[in-house]
Design an enzyme around this catalytic site. Structure first.
Site, PDB file in Angstrom:
ATOM      1  N   CYS A  91      47.650 -20.110   1.803  1.00 12.80           N
ATOM      2  CA  CYS A  91      46.657 -19.035   1.821  1.00 12.80           C
ATOM      3  C   CYS A  91      45.253 -19.608   1.751  1.00 12.80           C
ATOM      4  O   CYS A  91      44.368 -19.255   2.538  1.00 12.80           O
ATOM      5  CB  CYS A  91      46.908 -18.062   0.671  1.00 12.80           C
ATOM      6  SG  CYS A  91      48.502 -17.224   0.762  1.00 12.80           S
TER       7      CYS A  91
ATOM      8  N   HIS B 261      44.965 -11.279  -1.222  1.00 19.54           N
ATOM      9  CA  HIS B 261      46.312 -11.476  -1.751  1.00 19.54           C
ATOM     10  C   HIS B 261      46.881 -10.143  -2.231  1.00 19.54           C
ATOM     11  O   HIS B 261      46.221  -9.422  -2.984  1.00 19.54           O
ATOM     12  CB  HIS B 261      46.292 -12.445  -2.935  1.00 19.54           C
ATOM     13  CG  HIS B 261      46.515 -13.861  -2.570  1.00 19.54           C
ATOM     14  ND1 HIS B 261      45.647 -14.887  -2.912  1.00 19.54           N
ATOM     15  CD2 HIS B 261      47.535 -14.454  -1.889  1.00 19.54           C
ATOM     16  CE1 HIS B 261      46.121 -16.035  -2.470  1.00 19.54           C
ATOM     17  NE2 HIS B 261      47.273 -15.807  -1.855  1.00 19.54           N
TER      18      HIS B 261
ATOM     19  N   GLU C 105      39.855 -12.593  -2.257  1.00 23.70           N
ATOM     20  CA  GLU C 105      39.548 -14.015  -2.397  1.00 23.70           C
ATOM     21  C   GLU C 105      38.160 -14.320  -1.830  1.00 23.70           C
ATOM     22  O   GLU C 105      37.927 -14.242  -0.640  1.00 23.70           O
ATOM     23  CB  GLU C 105      40.613 -14.862  -1.711  1.00 23.70           C
ATOM     24  CG  GLU C 105      42.027 -14.645  -2.234  1.00 23.70           C
ATOM     25  CD  GLU C 105      42.203 -15.033  -3.711  1.00 23.70           C
ATOM     26  OE1 GLU C 105      41.282 -15.663  -4.279  1.00 23.70           O
ATOM     27  OE2 GLU C 105      43.258 -14.718  -4.286  1.00 23.70           O
TER      28      GLU C 105
END
Length: 198
Positions: free
Chosen positions: A142, A163, A79
């Site tokens: 998240c 993730h 991410e």
């Protein structure tokens, strides 16, 4: 020796385990040039972010990588971006429901991770699990934990969120056809990822 903080989440929803917890809690306390600290985060807003910020500011870490589970992903997602958005219409583990909110009223719309996602992806090119660089960490816990980490002025020079897909042992709790991997596969991939941290 450098200091590395790894965080992971407790189970949520129908799952009795969380892939991030299963993988990160199994890692050794020393990896390469890093002394590793591991920390469990609750699936509760804003508590998870509060705990992350407190630890990030007080621990003197050189690198901080948060891990979470992305059910439905067929790859490990690096991410690269966090948004100033919190949207959890189905609630968290404390039954908090927020729709289309902001994490920080006066904060920037987006912030970028400081780990080298390109180098990590290249290191895993021959992995049995696909790896992708993502600019959308979602709008749930998240994303909020990553946003709080990247805006808290930690001295850590290498910060990001990863993730993980679910484990095969979690398949009974997910829709038929959901991608899943063996624990050993994911663990080996995470070890390769951490070996590429600055």
């Amino acid at each position: 020796m450098k200091k590395l903080l790894l965080t992971y989440f407790e189970p949520f929803g129908a799952d009795s385990i969380n892939a991030s917890a299963e993988i990160i809690s199994s890692l050794p306390e020393h990896m390469g040039n890093f002394s590793v600290t591991k920390m469990l985060l609750p699936v509760v807003y804003p508590t998870a972010g509060d705990i992350m910020v407190s630890k990030a500011l007080s621990g003197g870490f050189d690198a901080i990588i948060a891990f979470g589970q992305y059910a439905g992903a067929g790859e490990i997602r690096l991410e690269n971006t966090a948004k100033n958005v919190i949207h959890m219409p189905n609630g968290d583990n404390a039954k908090n429901i927020i729709e289309n909110g902001k994490i920080c009223i006066d904060g920037p719309d987006t912030v970028c991770s400081t780990f080298n996602a390109g180098a990590i992806k290249e290191a895993l090119r021959d992995s049995s699990i696909p790896v992708e660089i993502s600019n959308d960490a979602g709008s749930y816990l998240c994303n909020s934990v990553l946003y709080r980490l990247l805006t808290c002025n930690t001295k850590a020079k290498c910060c990001g969120f990863i993730h993980l897909p679910i484990l095969k042992s979690q398949l009974p709790f997910h829709k038929e056809g959901t991608p899943a991997f063996e624990k050993a596969q994911l663990r080996d991939a995470v070890i390769k990822i951490l070996s590429k941290l600055a």
